[in-house]
Scaffold this motif. Structure first.
Motif, PDB file in Angstrom:
ATOM      1  N   PHE A   1       1.217  -1.129  -0.340  1.00 26.36           N
ATOM      2  CA  PHE A   1      -0.148  -0.303  -0.177  1.00 26.36           C
ATOM      3  C   PHE A   1       0.628   1.293  -0.010  1.00 26.36           C
ATOM      4  O   PHE A   1       0.207   2.361  -0.618  1.00 26.36           O
ATOM      5  CB  PHE A   1      -0.718  -0.309   1.232  1.00 26.36           C
ATOM      6  CG  PHE A   1      -2.268  -1.207   1.569  1.00 26.36           C
ATOM      7  CD1 PHE A   1      -2.372  -1.826   0.300  1.00 26.36           C
ATOM      8  CD2 PHE A   1      -1.584  -2.010   2.427  1.00 26.36           C
ATOM      9  CE1 PHE A   1      -3.412  -2.610   0.404  1.00 26.36           C
ATOM     10  CE2 PHE A   1      -2.560  -3.100   2.388  1.00 26.36           C
ATOM     11  CZ  PHE A   1      -3.999  -3.227   1.660  1.00 26.36           C
ATOM     12  N   HIS A   2       1.786   0.759   0.845  1.00 30.97           N
ATOM     13  CA  HIS A   2       2.707   2.703   0.339  1.00 30.97           C
ATOM     14  C   HIS A   2       3.079   2.811  -0.622  1.00 30.97           C
ATOM     15  O   HIS A   2       3.827   3.648  -1.039  1.00 30.97           O
ATOM     16  CB  HIS A   2       3.517   2.337   1.625  1.00 30.97           C
ATOM     17  CG  HIS A   2       3.756   1.973   3.261  1.00 30.97           C
ATOM     18  ND1 HIS A   2       4.750   2.016   3.832  1.00 30.97           N
ATOM     19  CD2 HIS A   2       2.305   1.666   3.327  1.00 30.97           C
ATOM     20  CE1 HIS A   2       4.435   1.991   5.473  1.00 30.97           C
ATOM     21  NE2 HIS A   2       3.101   1.876   4.983  1.00 30.97           N
ATOM     22  N   TYR A   3       3.656   1.624  -1.454  1.00 29.42           N
ATOM     23  CA  TYR A   3       4.250   1.600  -3.517  1.00 29.42           C
ATOM     24  C   TYR A   3       2.682   2.026  -3.576  1.00 29.42           C
ATOM     25  O   TYR A   3       3.538   2.978  -4.603  1.00 29.42           O
ATOM     26  CB  TYR A   3       4.663   0.345  -3.203  1.00 29.42           C
ATOM     27  CG  TYR A   3       5.149   0.188  -4.828  1.00 29.42           C
ATOM     28  CD1 TYR A   3       6.295   0.861  -5.452  1.00 29.42           C
ATOM     29  CD2 TYR A   3       3.833  -0.435  -5.494  1.00 29.42           C
ATOM     30  CE1 TYR A   3       6.460   0.688  -6.829  1.00 29.42           C
ATOM     31  CE2 TYR A   3       4.642  -0.472  -6.632  1.00 29.42           C
ATOM     32  CZ  TYR A   3       5.657   0.506  -7.542  1.00 29.42           C
ATOM     33  OH  TYR A   3       5.718  -0.052  -8.723  1.00 29.42           O
ATOM     34  N   ILE A   4       2.198   1.936  -3.440  1.00 34.24           N
ATOM     35  CA  ILE A   4       0.716   1.977  -3.933  1.00 34.24           C
ATOM     36  C   ILE A   4       0.917   4.254  -4.045  1.00 34.24           C
ATOM     37  O   ILE A   4       1.186   4.647  -5.157  1.00 34.24           O
ATOM     38  CB  ILE A   4      -0.352   2.085  -3.857  1.00 34.24           C
ATOM     39  CG1 ILE A   4      -0.737   0.176  -4.190  1.00 34.24           C
ATOM     40  CG2 ILE A   4      -2.008   2.289  -4.593  1.00 34.24           C
ATOM     41  CD1 ILE A   4      -1.811   0.209  -3.907  1.00 34.24           C
ATOM     42  N   LYS A   5       0.944   4.403  -2.962  1.00 35.85           N
ATOM     43  CA  LYS A   5       1.221   5.751  -2.036  1.00 35.85           C
ATOM     44  C   LYS A   5       1.970   6.137  -3.195  1.00 35.85           C
ATOM     45  O   LYS A   5       1.785   8.032  -3.551  1.00 35.85           O
ATOM     46  CB  LYS A   5       1.315   5.874  -1.061  1.00 35.85           C
ATOM     47  CG  LYS A   5       0.944   7.344  -0.304  1.00 35.85           C
ATOM     48  CD  LYS A   5       0.488   7.251   0.667  1.00 35.85           C
ATOM     49  CE  LYS A   5       0.998   9.054   1.265  1.00 35.85           C
ATOM     50  NZ  LYS A   5       0.106   9.119   2.336  1.00 35.85           N
TER      51      LYS A   5
END
Length: 459
Positions: free
Chosen positions: A450-454
């Motif tokens: 999810f951090h990667y998506i952000k």
């Protein structure tokens, strides 16, 4: 830690997922290496492939990928996906295959003393001895600069044939102000035990008093708290003390699965565990409206590894629990279908969030039929029902067993209604289904996806 598997597994891998799905999309050698490393637990067989085959694939791909890229991937494995053995194995391969120095990478990655023992044991498995090159020796020695007395005491012993004092005698680290006393005591065998609950109990301390003391001192580690909730209850700790312990959980090294495991062992503290998970993972929201689709097909029921009690479904629900707090405005969808009729079935879920989602698994699975995921049909259904119209992104958590793609129906999912779209593959396939115009295909099962998506969208 158990000894490394040095024997052939005798595992009949049958059809390897990579061979099965390679026609669905082409990957670069680096993408394939990244997929097989980030979605496997090293030395463990999975449903499709043996541990030996996975390790061979990693090695074969390392011959085709630049040494520096392998090192960067090893760092990502450790700090983004929180893997322990895989990054060390990648460093060894990068060093042997490309002759590149891994001294600085060892210092960075081996942030726990027991990882030095891991690396040396891998060398012995590979080469038959602890003989090492100068860069590896220097890296192991330099890594000691980061360890304090507590870490050295905590990891001084191992259930392998190697102990931390053996590592010291092999690489001769230069003492620092932080560890000089500890290293001398380690070599002299006078190092006092670390202040851990295991040490206290092994010395005859009362279990209830030990837990109460460490909770009061705030000296019990986050993972130790989550793993010992049942022990605390059985030892007679008050409900208030246990709730206090859970409130102290705060670590960047935890994964969503740690919280799901804790909740299974202490369901009466679900709300407290859920709040702790929220505090660890949901400090920053991903803005906008997100459709999060969870694959609940039959293949998701497969156990993740030979030493695990958790299935891919567990991983997906744990990820969904975290996502329910990270995404600012969430539309949660569960999807499966009927393989015989090749018909997908989907449902919106608004009844619970966080760890409470898993309590409803049986109901969801029964309603949707338990067949494969039909990604094309899912995307069409989201448009027909009007959910896609106002959504900013689509995120699908699956294991790549896409029935539409499997049967070669040439129906690619329509991701055009969304600003961004992602498939998160939590399986251990070497290859995944590559269909549609996805912003990114991500493999792994920690909050870091999810951090990667952000980060990708902010960039």
């Amino acid at each position: 830690m158990s000894k490394f598997n040095t024997k052939k597994t005798g595992f009949d891998s049958g059809i390897i997922a990579g061979r099965l799905t390679n026609t669905a999309g082409k990957y670069s050698d680096y993408e394939l290496l990244r997929r097989v490393t980030l979605s496997n637990l090293l030395f463990e067989s999975d449903y499709y492939q043996s541990a030996d085959e996975i390790m061979k694939q990693m090695e074969d791909l390392c011959y085709k990928v630049e040494g520096e890229k392998i090192i960067q991937l090893a760092i990502e494995c450790r700090f983004e996906q929180k893997l322990r053995h895989t990054p060390l194995w990648l460093l060894i391969l990068a060093h042997e295959i490309h002759g590149i120095s891994i001294k600085d990478a060892i210092v960075k990655i081996a942030n726990r003393p027991d990882m030095l023992m891991d690396l040396l044991q891998m060398l012995k498995v590979r080469n038959g001895s602890y003989k090492m090159s100068k860069p590896i020796k220097k890296g192991l020695a330099k890594a000691f600069d980061h360890y304090d007395e507590y870490q050295i005491a905590k990891y001084k012993k191992s259930n392998m044939d190697l102990s931390l004092v053996d590592v010291v005698n092999l690489v001769h680290p230069k003492p620092t102000a932080k560890n000089e006393k500890a290293l001398k005591a380690l070599v002299d065998n006078t190092l006092a035990p670390a202040n851990t609950w295991e040490t206290a109990l092994s010395q005859g301390a009362d279990k209830k008093e030990t837990f109460e003391r460490m909770i009061g001192e705030k000296s019990l580690g986050s993972l130790a708290i989550l793993r010992n909730l049942r022990n605390m209850s059985e030892a007679g700790l008050s409900r208030n003390d246990i709730k206090t312990a859970i409130s102290q959980v705060n670590s960047q090294w935890l994964t969503p699965l740690n919280f799901l495991a804790a909740q299974r062992n202490a369901v009466e503290f679900t709300a407290d565990i859920d709040e702790a998970m929220k505090n660890c993972f949901a400090q920053e929201k991903i803005k906008g409206t997100t459709i999060l689709a969870i694959d609940v097909s039959g293949s998701m029921g497969q156990i993740t590894s030979s030493h695990s009690n958790f299935s891919r479904m567990d991983l997906a629900f744990a990820m969904a629990a975290v996502g329910s707090y990270i995404f600012e405005d969430l539309i949660l969808v569960f999807t499966a279908g009927n393989d015989g009729s090749r018909q997908g079935k989907h449902m919106i879920w608004n009844n619970s969030k966080g760890l409470g989602l898993y309590d409803n698994y049986r109901e969801i699975y029964t309603q949707l039929g338990g067949g494969g995921i039909f990604t094309y049909q899912l995307c069409e259904w989201l448009k027909e029902k009007g959910y896609a119209k106002d959504a900013d992104r689509l995120v699908v958590i699956s294991d790549s067993q896409d029935i539409d793609a499997y049967y070669g129906l040439e129906r690619k999912p329509d991701t055009s209604p969304y600003k961004t779209s992602y498939i998160i593959d939590i399986s251990t396939h070497t290859h995944g289904i590559k269909t549609g115009n996805w912003t990114a295909e991500i493999n792994g099962w920690s909050d870091k996806v999810f951090h990667y998506i952000k980060a990708l969208e902010n960039n």
